[in-house]
Design an enzyme around this catalytic site. Structure first.
Site, mmCIF file in Angstrom:
data_model
loop_
_atom_site.group_PDB
_atom_site.id
_atom_site.type_symbol
_atom_site.label_atom_id
_atom_site.label_comp_id
_atom_site.label_asym_id
_atom_site.label_seq_id
_atom_site.Cartn_x
_atom_site.Cartn_y
_atom_site.Cartn_z
ATOM 1 N N LYS A 1 -1.800 2.962 -6.470
ATOM 2 C CA LYS A 1 -3.010 3.009 -5.629
ATOM 3 C C LYS A 1 -4.059 3.872 -6.321
ATOM 4 O O LYS A 1 -3.733 4.939 -6.858
ATOM 5 C CB LYS A 1 -2.639 3.593 -4.254
ATOM 6 N N SER B 1 -5.240 1.394 4.649
ATOM 7 C CA SER B 1 -6.074 1.430 3.468
ATOM 8 C C SER B 1 -5.386 0.920 2.205
ATOM 9 O O SER B 1 -6.075 0.548 1.263
ATOM 10 C CB SER B 1 -6.566 2.855 3.236
ATOM 11 N N SER C 1 -1.841 3.851 6.810
ATOM 12 C CA SER C 1 -2.321 3.164 5.600
ATOM 13 C C SER C 1 -1.247 2.586 4.681
ATOM 14 O O SER C 1 -1.561 1.842 3.761
ATOM 15 C CB SER C 1 -3.214 4.102 4.780
#
Lengths: 493, 95
Positions: free
Chosen positions: A78, A158, A182
């Site tokens: 990420k 997210s 998330s």
């Protein structure tokens, strides 16, 4: 082997260990898949040279009989995790060109375990969002489509780049992070598996900070076993994060098949919410039956302050965000406004130009609730309600070992559907956010599909630092659910 | 509690965040929407409840007060916009 990207992380590990496939072959397979899937916008930065160099190094170690637990396994990171020498953007314009000079502890742990980096995955800007639509690099598109439709759906957020990459087979697994859902929301809507470990299980060092008392790193991958392997590699106590906890990390994989016989599963009545999609309620009931059939004891529990979790979160998270994001000043790193007339103008314009709409909104809310005269009414009260929410769980765990709930109130929605009203978007995290406030671990596993063929997830919540039981219960759900659905690879044209 | 346009300007100033004048009113509406929704916390009886300041109960660790990072000024300056040598550059602050 035909398509190496269809292997689970555990299968790939075993294929590499038995020398059926090399890390280079596997890595090349993923790099090619990434190239073909650029329309999904999962990766912000692809790192093919680094990937192949790491793969070759892994193949050497394997040949020398020195393989480590994740040797040669290609994963995505990420873009919130600092990677030394590789651009790390937090999906924000304000640090769009930022090149960290150091490595996050969690990604370093993965490399030390032999993993191979494919690239940096998109997310909501500074991880603020539930649909990956706030990224400064454009929305990530889910590989899933409703039957008979070509409408673009969100991959959740997210960590939407992470969930998209795993679901579309653009990585064996991916790092993600979870402040209010998330990891779990994206996993739930893409038919992938994700775990938010207990707060303190993984080091936060080198992960771009959003809300420090809530942020926690974890993996998204295709199975419970894959997540168990990844979390074992990612977790550690770290002197660089004073909140990382010195509790030994067990071998999660070893205990995976223990079953749920005699395990007490709590079903919280407050999670029966009006407005929840009927297929979500149905899959939750199925989940209860599945665990019961395998010998678990089902217990009714109450978490009375559940309805206050989201408003509490939207005081605490913006407050911490406004403080954490004060560092982006246009001086030490990041975007700098042109021709500032003085220092204040430099700060105000650099930040005004660099931050997107949702981030600006949260900074202002956070600044307001912390400002003189409002601190007690908002922030202090929220911290007290947070204590009550945590206490609800402590009370519930006197009666049960694990809690089973839905993961999201509805399956994936269309891109653009919820952007107009922030609160509609916030409500999508209604089942996940309580866990962050209480600091507890929580696992989401795919449980089925709805009539339109879209994946539905279930959430398990565990006691602090008892991820092992969570994995065991998750494995039991996985066995019963027999989730085999895969998105069609329409992007291959 | 709701915010007016002056409050939006004031908190934007506190946050060192430029909000264009035409964005002040829409931002006010967005913030009030969120603040109205948060108001429901007023119903909760929090008397006698200690505020939660740590996600997981643990004792803060102590460490030796020694230097743990090497002198890496070069690395620190790599990302500085307009940095010169080992200095961060800002507009003139003293007349």
């Amino acid at each position: 082997m035909s398509d190496l990207t269809e292997l689970t992380l555990a299968e790939a590990r075993d294929a590499i260990a038995s020398k059926k496939v090399s890390s280079r072959e596997l890595t090349q397979g993923f790099l090619k898949a990434m190239e073909e899937a650029r329309v999904l916008n999962a990766y912000i930065t692809e790192t093919p040279e680094i990937a192949l160099a790491m793969a070759d190094a892994s193949d050497k170690r394997i040949a020398a009989g020195e393989a480590r637990p994740m040797e040669g396994l290609p994963v995505g990171i990420k873009d919130l995790y600092c990677t030394k020498g590789v651009k790390t953007t937090a999906a924000s314009k304000i640090i769009a060109d930022y090149v960290p000079q150091y490595e996050s502890t969690v990604s370093q742990n993965l490399w030390d375990n032999g993993a191979v980096m494919l690239g940096k995955l998109s997310c909501d800007e500074f991880a603020m969002g539930s649909s990956n639509e706030t990224s400064a690099f454009g929305p990530v598109i889910s590989p899933w489509r409703a039957k008979g439709s070509t409408a673009q759906l969100v991959p959740g957020g997210s960590s939407g780049g992470s969930s998209c990459a795993v679901a579309a087979r653009l990585a064996l697994g991916a790092t993600a992070s979870d402040t209010g859902g998330s990891i779990r929301t994206p996993a739930a809507v893409t038919g992938t598996t994700g775990i938010k470990p207990t707060y303190g299980r993984c080091s936060r060092y080198g992960i771009v900070a959003f809300a420090s008392s809530l942020d926690q790193a974890g993996p998204i991958s295709s199975t419970v076993r894959d997540c168990a392997i990844m979390l074992k590699a990612m977790a550690s106590v770290d002197p660089k994060d004073s909140t990382s906890v010195d509790i030994p990390v067990p071998d999660y994989e070893a205990g995976l098949e223990g079953g749920v016989k005699g395990l007490r599963i709590g079903i919280p009545k407050e999670y029966r919410l009006e407005g929840t999609a009927p297929e979500i309620t149905a899959i939750w009931e199925k989940g209860v039956e599945w665990l019961k059939a395998q010998g678990a004891e089902i217990v009714d529990i109450s978490l009375p302050h559940t309805k206050y979790a989201l408003p509490t979160y939207y005081i605490i998270a913006p407050a911490e965000c406004s403080s954490n994001l004060a560092r982006y000043d246009g001086v030490r790193y990041g975007h700098r406004a042109a021709d500032p007339k003085d220092l204040i103008d430099l700060y105000e314009r650099s930040r005004g130009e660099g931050f997107g709409a949702e981030v600006r909104r949260r900074i202002l809310i956070g600044t307001y609730v912390l400002s003189a005269g409002y601190y007690d009414a908002y922030y202090l009260r929220a911290q007290k309600v947070r204590a009550l929410i945590a206490r609800d769980f402590t009370e519930a765990y006197k009666k049960c070992d694990v809690i089973l709930t839905p993961a999201t109130p509805a399956p994936a929605f269309a891109i653009g559907e919820k952007v107009a009203d922030p609160i509609t978007m916030y409500l999508y995290d209604v089942f996940t956010v309580t866990v962050n406030l209480a600091g507890l671990p929580s696992l989401v596993v795919p449980a089925g599909v709805n009539d339109a063929g879209l994946p539905l997830g279930l959430q398990l919540i565990g006691k602090a630092f008892d991820e092992a039981t969570l994995f065991r219960a998750g494995r039991a759900l996985e066995i019963a659910a027999e989730f085999k659905a895969k998105p069609e690879k329409w992007w291959r044209g | 509690m709701s915010v007016d346009k002056d409050t939006v300007r004031r908190i934007a100033r506190l946050a060192r965040l430029k909000i264009e004048e035409e964005r002040v009113e829409p931002m006010m509406a967005e913030l009030n929407g969120i603040l109205d929704w948060i108001e429901q916390l007023k119903e909760v009886d929090v008397s006698g409840v200690e505020p939660m300041t740590s996600a997981v109960a643990h004792n803060l660790k102590m460490r030796e007060d020694v230097v743990t990072e090497p002198n890496n000024a070069d690395a620190l300056m790599v990302n500085a916009p307009g940095g010169e040598d080992h200095f961060f550059v800002v507009p003139k602050v003293v007349e």
